[in-house]
Design an enzyme around this catalytic site. Structure first.
Site, PDB file in Angstrom:
ATOM      1  N   ASP A 222       0.869  -1.187   0.000  1.00 27.40           N
ATOM      2  CA  ASP A 222       0.000   0.000   0.000  1.00 27.40           C
ATOM      3  C   ASP A 222       0.903   1.233   0.000  1.00 27.40           C
ATOM      4  O   ASP A 222       2.037   1.147  -0.467  1.00 27.40           O
ATOM      5  CB  ASP A 222      -0.949  -0.064   1.211  1.00 27.40           C
ATOM      6  CG  ASP A 222      -2.244   0.700   0.945  1.00 27.40           C
ATOM      7  OD1 ASP A 222      -2.158   1.874   0.564  1.00 27.40           O
ATOM      8  OD2 ASP A 222      -3.336   0.126   1.113  1.00 27.40           O
ATOM      9  N   HIS A 245       2.218   2.069  -3.169  1.00 24.78           N
ATOM     10  CA  HIS A 245       1.262   3.002  -3.779  1.00 24.78           C
ATOM     11  C   HIS A 245       1.749   4.443  -3.721  1.00 24.78           C
ATOM     12  O   HIS A 245       0.977   5.374  -3.915  1.00 24.78           O
ATOM     13  CB  HIS A 245      -0.113   2.866  -3.123  1.00 24.78           C
ATOM     14  CG  HIS A 245      -0.771   1.545  -3.409  1.00 24.78           C
ATOM     15  ND1 HIS A 245      -2.030   1.221  -2.958  1.00 24.78           N
ATOM     16  CD2 HIS A 245      -0.337   0.463  -4.107  1.00 24.78           C
ATOM     17  CE1 HIS A 245      -2.339  -0.014  -3.364  1.00 24.78           C
ATOM     18  NE2 HIS A 245      -1.324  -0.488  -4.054  1.00 24.78           N
TER      19      HIS A 245
END
Ligand SMILES: *[C@@H]1O[C@H](CO)[C@@H](O)[C@H](O)[C@H]1NC(C)=O
Length: 396
Positions: A222, A245
């Site tokens: 993430d 991310h």
């Protein structure tokens, strides 16, 4: 006059002896070795009690205290290191590895694995925190109902914290969380989890001021670093991110009443194969939140899907989207010396709120390519200026 000439050096000498001895005496640290307190370095014997005892003693000590974790693997269930303490110089020096239970349910229903709460002046250095999160990720991807998982290391309502040369491995959820803290330095930390592990943000900061993140390598599933509401005076420098991310401010605007994000510097960062580079995201619903005085500087993108992104219609997987207009106000965001390659055609995307357009966006010396050609830019409700070479251009 003569008296003065003699007494001054004498007084100085006496004073320096006094200060020297008091500094030396008061700095004499007490060390609590977890093995002497019953911990076993075999990775199997539950050593939680020894860690709690070490903390209780260090925290009760009037002198600076060190909790020493020697080499080896130490099985640790979830622990809370609570303050306030009698001294404000506690060092947790880890040479070994702290290992979570392999059954993810043991930690997975609690919020944290290792929590420092209401402490002042704590340094955690060295060591590996192995949260063994892979089996929980597998549970989540199988579609079964699973616990949400624990954050590996959280500092809550704490001040004057240093985390250095520590590795967080395979966290169940977020790796490191700084929440409600002031003056926190995180340096030479490594975060490692697979690129498809769910919700394994590397470092999450919220409701905190004066946080510095330096020289850090983050590979995770993430956000490498996520910056939540109430973050001010944050400095991020010298970070390698990917997979992951990217570095994200947000998501903001989840709540109607929300603290803003202000004065964030992100400099000298390399993103490699990440989903995003530098991103600001907010939900499309009313909120008094804001993000302002943000600087992204000296950033290298290597094959990044969305290198430069402001997304005020944030809604992952397009599930249960609020479908309104974001109330979050975004202004004074500077992108300076950003270059490299995009993995998609649109490398610069500002999708701002129709009600609160992004203002004073500055692009300076930005050069992003897609398949060896200048990439594209897309701006909606965004105003600002460009200077120097800006490619893609013509959007603001
Ligand atoms: C912004 O934050 C930095 C630390 O990251 C701090 O040194 C600086 O004083 C802050 N600036 C303002 C105007 O508060």
């Amino acid at each position: 006059m003569a008296n003065h000439r003699i007494s001054c050096p004498l007084v100085l000498a006496l004073l320096s002896v006094f200060f020297y001895s008091s500094v030396v005496l008061s700095a004499t640290p007490v060390t609590y070795n977890v093995v002497s307190l019953g911990a076993k370095a075999n990775g199997k014997t539950d050593s939680t009690k020894a860690f709690v005892t070490a903390w209780t003693r260090a925290c009760a000590s009037a002198n600076p205290a060190t909790i020493y974790v020697p080499a080896g693997r130490f099985y640790l269930r979830s622990v809370i290191f609570n303050g306030p303490c009698r001294n404000n110089a506690i060092r947790v020096r880890i040479e070994g590895t702290l290992v979570a239970p392999s059954d993810y349910r043991v930690l997975g229903n609690g919020a944290n694995w290792i929590l420092f709460s209401h402490v002042d002046g704590v340094t955690v250095s060295g060591g590996i925190l192995d949260a063994k999160g892979t089996s929980l990720w597998a549970c989540k991807s199988s579609g079964k109902s699973c616990p949400s998982g624990a954050t590996t290391l959280q500092f809550f309502n704490s001040n004057n914290i240093v985390v250095s040369a520590l590795t967080s491995l395979n966290s169940q959820m977020f790796h490191i969380v700084v929440n409600g803290c002031q003056n926190v330095k995180i340096q030479a930390v490594k975060v490692i989890a697979s690129g498809d592990s769910p919700n394994t943000d590397g470092i999450h900061v919220q409701s905190s001021s004066g946080v510095t993140i330096l020289k850090t390598k983050i590979r995770t599933g993430d956000d490498c670093i996520s910056i939540g509401p109430g973050t001010t005076n944050l400095w991020i420098e010298n970070v390698a991110c990917g997979p992951g991310h990217g570095i994200s401010i947000g998501s903001l605007g989840k709540d109607l009443k929300e603290d803003g994000v202000q004065n964030v510097t992100v400099k000298t960062v390399i993103f490699t194969g990440t989903q995003n580079g530098v991103r600001i995201k907010s939900w499309a619903r009313p909120s008094n939140g804001f993000a302002r005085n943000i600087l992204f500087q000296h950033i290298v993108m290597v094959n990044v899907q969305n290198p430069v992104l402001i997304d005020q219609n944030y809604c992952p997987d397009n599930k249960d989207c609020p479908g309104q207009v974001s109330g979050v106000k975004i202004r004074d965001v500077t992108y300076q010396d950003i270059h490299g390659t995009s993995a998609t055609a649109v490398a610069v995307k500002f999708d701002c709120s129709s009600k609160n357009p992004c203002s004073r966006i500055r692009l300076e010396n930005v050069k992003l390519t897609y398949k060896n050609k200048v990439a594209e830019a897309s701006c909606v409700h965004a105003a600002g200026t460009s200077s120097g070479l800006v490619q893609p251009s013509g959007c603001l």
